[in-house]
Design a protein around this motif. Structure first.
Motif, short mmCIF file in Angstrom:
data_model
loop_
_atom_site.label_atom_id
_atom_site.label_comp_id
_atom_site.label_asym_id
_atom_site.label_seq_id
_atom_site.Cartn_x
_atom_site.Cartn_y
_atom_site.Cartn_z
N ARG A 7 -26.19 27.44 54.36
CA ARG A 7 -26.98 28.31 53.50
C ARG A 7 -27.97 27.45 52.72
NH1 ARG A 7 -25.42 30.90 47.99
NH2 ARG A 7 -27.22 32.23 47.66
N HIS A 8 -29.23 27.86 52.71
CA HIS A 8 -30.25 27.12 51.96
C HIS A 8 -30.42 27.73 50.59
CE1 HIS A 8 -34.33 25.70 50.85
NE2 HIS A 8 -33.78 24.58 51.28
N VAL A 9 -30.33 26.89 49.56
CA VAL A 9 -30.52 27.33 48.17
C VAL A 9 -31.87 26.79 47.72
CG1 VAL A 9 -29.64 27.21 45.82
CG2 VAL A 9 -28.04 27.35 47.73
N LYS A 10 -32.81 27.71 47.45
CA LYS A 10 -34.14 27.32 47.02
C LYS A 10 -34.14 27.01 45.53
CE LYS A 10 -36.37 29.97 50.62
NZ LYS A 10 -37.30 31.03 50.98
N GLY A 22 -31.02 22.70 48.07
CA GLY A 22 -30.71 22.07 49.35
C GLY A 22 -29.83 22.96 50.21
N TRP A 23 -29.32 22.39 51.27
CA TRP A 23 -28.44 23.10 52.20
C TRP A 23 -26.99 22.91 51.79
CZ3 TRP A 23 -29.85 26.38 56.02
CH2 TRP A 23 -31.19 26.40 56.38
N TYR A 24 -26.23 23.99 51.82
CA TYR A 24 -24.81 23.97 51.47
C TYR A 24 -24.00 24.64 52.57
CZ TYR A 24 -26.06 22.75 46.67
OH TYR A 24 -26.54 22.12 45.55
N SER A 34 -19.46 22.27 50.63
CA SER A 34 -20.06 20.94 50.56
C SER A 34 -21.57 21.05 50.40
CB SER A 34 -19.73 20.12 51.82
OG SER A 34 -20.47 20.60 52.93
N GLY A 35 -22.16 19.99 49.91
CA GLY A 35 -23.61 19.97 49.75
C GLY A 35 -23.98 19.41 48.39
N SER A 45 -23.62 19.42 60.73
CA SER A 45 -22.80 18.26 61.10
C SER A 45 -21.58 18.17 60.19
CB SER A 45 -23.65 16.99 61.00
OG SER A 45 -22.87 15.86 61.23
N ARG A 46 -21.78 18.38 58.91
CA ARG A 46 -20.67 18.33 57.95
C ARG A 46 -19.69 19.48 58.20
NH1 ARG A 46 -16.85 15.94 55.74
NH2 ARG A 46 -16.39 16.48 53.59
N ILE A 47 -20.22 20.66 58.52
CA ILE A 47 -19.35 21.80 58.84
C ILE A 47 -18.47 21.46 60.04
CG2 ILE A 47 -19.34 24.16 59.77
CD1 ILE A 47 -21.78 24.72 57.95
#
Length: 59
Positions: A7-10, A22-24, A34-35, A45-47
């Motif tokens: 999910r991208h948080v603007k 950023g991306w979480y 995470s993020g 990749s982290r997921i």
């Protein structure tokens, strides 16, 4: 299995939530796991590290 998704948080939303833009990786409930990550690819990749796909069963 946690069923995580990227999910991208603007910037505007990050200010409201009190987090860095950023991306979480998030749970279905919307909880951040995470993020922030620099890119969607880094988040995915982290997921994969946190919640690997199920192993295929050998017959």
């Amino acid at each position: 299995m946690q069923n995580l998704s990227p999910r991208h948080v603007k910037t505007e939303e990050s200010l409201r939530l009190g987090v860095v833009s950023g991306w979480y990786s998030t749970k279905v409930s919307g909880t951040f796991v995470s993020g922030p990550h620099d890119s969607e690819a880094a988040c995915l990749s982290r997921i994969a590290e946190i919640d690997p796909p199920p192993a295929k069963k050998k017959r």
